[in-house]
Enzyme design. Structure first.
Site, PDB file in Angstrom:
ATOM      1  N   ASP A 207      -1.198   3.428  11.457  1.00 58.63           N
ATOM      2  CA  ASP A 207      -2.437   3.987  10.480  1.00 58.63           C
ATOM      3  C   ASP A 207      -2.102   2.839   9.256  1.00 58.63           C
ATOM      4  OD1 ASP A 207      -4.221   4.508   8.562  1.00 58.63           O
ATOM      5  OD2 ASP A 207      -4.100   6.774   8.996  1.00 58.63           O
ATOM      6  N   THR A 233      -9.013   0.775   7.323  1.00 61.24           N
ATOM      7  CA  THR A 233     -10.268   1.089   6.530  1.00 61.24           C
ATOM      8  C   THR A 233     -10.321  -0.358   6.151  1.00 61.24           C
ATOM      9  OG1 THR A 233      -9.157   1.715   4.557  1.00 61.24           O
ATOM     10  CG2 THR A 233      -9.826   3.321   5.837  1.00 61.24           C
ATOM     11  N   LYS A 236     -10.249  -0.711   1.189  1.00 62.60           N
ATOM     12  CA  LYS A 236      -9.061  -0.817   0.481  1.00 62.60           C
ATOM     13  C   LYS A 236      -8.670  -2.287   0.078  1.00 62.60           C
ATOM     14  CE  LYS A 236      -7.960   4.131   1.684  1.00 62.60           C
ATOM     15  NZ  LYS A 236      -8.200   4.243   3.190  1.00 62.60           N
TER      16      LYS A 236
END
Ligand code: DSN
Length: 421
Positions: A207, A233, A236
């Site tokens: 992750d 993601t 970020k």
């Protein structure tokens, strides 16, 4: 006949048609520009990304994948998704990319769905030690649907205990091992995790939601060569639109795609997919490597300044974009420090420190990160000063007006949305 073509967001139109929401947008822009943003998971995305987000691609239903949709009229949005996939694969050297997950949590849900069945065992980092809600927290689907075994950091070094990870893996035989964190300031040794996963026949899921932009810029080692699946993601350190994505081996491509759609999600957000493509292209430009390096250098400068001010950095420092500060010796809770900094114009978040005696809502620490301040052009000296300002704000709430003045002076030089992307 005087009908103007519509190309994109028109703020004047919003202002005239919905002044209340227009005011929210203005106030949020003011808030973002009017303080120092140290939340490690935030960034200032580029005007080009914002343009793609505010486009008519939001109108299109496109369940399925390029060339294999369940709706007509997808030939245009297909081009956006193909570009996003190609760019993600090129940027990260990945065999396959799925760019549809709406968030990092959705990406993890889909990745687990591809690899696990309810009741299967997974091994992941505990949330109170820096992991994530979706890494097996009891209040999250991951903790309810899977048999979760958690590892943490050592009490003495505050570093991941790879021996403990290996012991737990050998004892419990997890089907998936998750590595990655949201509040771990150090590099993760993906090669060691790969070795442990191979030893016990587990899939390795990295992750990389937080450090993915640092990997894209080559500032830290990438998880992609080691993990079977990398979730990320885009908003970020990568500085793109709010959203998620999954990279994986060619072997897992079909499983991952079927897990994202139709298992976890319906129609993808095509305006966000297009914005992800824009962000991937931006991260491939030479300037992004310098950005990623500056984010880390700035985080180190901030952490060293905080340490000089007598604020203890968990694990003694940082290798990444964030630091975790233990406030117990100061007798100020994380929640109170967050409030005091907010009053002084500095936005950050309270955070549990390893072995924290306080509940998460109070917490004994704060987390600080440098993606935003680096995007707005701040450098080492600015971060040293910010360290002093954070310390003053936390220790002496009476000094908030003076700190605010210094914050305003820094912001007058480094205004977000005026610097180059
Ligand atoms: N909420 C994110 C963060 O701040 O790290 C993780 O989901």
């Amino acid at each position: 006949m005087g009908v103007k073509p519509y190309y994109g967001p028109d703020f004047g139109l919003l202002l005239s048609q919905d002044p209340e929401i227009a005011q929210v947008l203005l106030d949020e822009l003011d808030r973002e520009r009017g303080g120092i943003q140290l939340i490690a998971s935030e960034n200032f995305t580029s005007p080009a990304v914002l343009a793609a987000l505010g486009s008519t691609l939001t109108n299109k239903y496109a369940e399925g994948y390029p060339g294999r949709r369940y709706y007509g009229g997808c030939e245009v949005v297909d081009r956006a998704e193909r570009l996003a996939i190609e760019r993600a694969c090129a940027l990260f050297g990945a065999e396959h990319a799925n760019v549809q997950p709406h968030s990092g949590a959705s990406a993890n849900l889909a990745a687990y769905a591809a690899l696990l069945k309810p009741g299967d065992t997974m091994l992941a980092m505990a949330l109170p030690h820096g992991g994530h809600l979706t890494h097996g927290s009891k209040v999250n689907f991951s903790g309810k649907w899977f048999d979760v075994v958690s590892y943490g950091v050592r009490r003495d070094t505050e570093l991941i205990d790879y021996d403990e990870v290996r012991d737990l893996a050998l004892r419990h035989g997890p089907k998936v091992i998750v590595c990655g964190a949201t509040a771990y300031p150090r590099l993760i040794d993906y090669q060691v995790f790969r070795g442990i996963a191979d030893e016990v026949g587990a899939w390795l899921l990295a992750d990389a939601a937080h450090p993915i932009g640092l990997m894209a810029g080559g500032a830290i080692p990438s998880a992609v060569p080691y993990a079977d699946v990398v979730t990320l993601t885009t908003h970020k350190t990568l500085r793109g639109p709010r959203g998620g994505a999954i990279l994986c081996t060619g072997e897992l491509a079909g499983r991952i795609d079927r897990a994202v759609f139709p298992f976890v999600q319906g129609g993808p957000l095509m305006h966000v997919v297009a914005a992800k493509a824009v962000a991937f292209a931006e991260a491939m430009r030479p300037g992004f490597a310098g950005y990623a390096q500056r984010v880390i250098a700035n985080a180190r400068a901030l952490t060293e300044a905080l340490t000089r001010e007598g604020m203890r950095a968990v694990s003694g420092g940082t290798d990444t974009h964030l630091a975790l500060i233990d406030l117990r010796e100061l007798g100020v809770s994380g929640a109170e420090a967050e409030r005091r900094c907010a009053a002084a114009g500095i936005t950050l978040n309270r955070n549990a420190v390893p072995y924290d005696p306080e509940p998460a809502a109070i917490a004994s620490g704060i987390r600080v990160g440098t993606p935003c301040v680096t995007t707005q052009g701040m450098g080492l000296q600015d971060l040293e000063e910010i360290g002093t300002l954070v310390s003053r704000a936390v220790r002496s709430p009476g000094s908030s007006a003076e700190v605010r003045e210094r914050v305003a002076a820094l912001l007058a030089i480094h205004r977000p949305y005026l610097s180059e992307y």
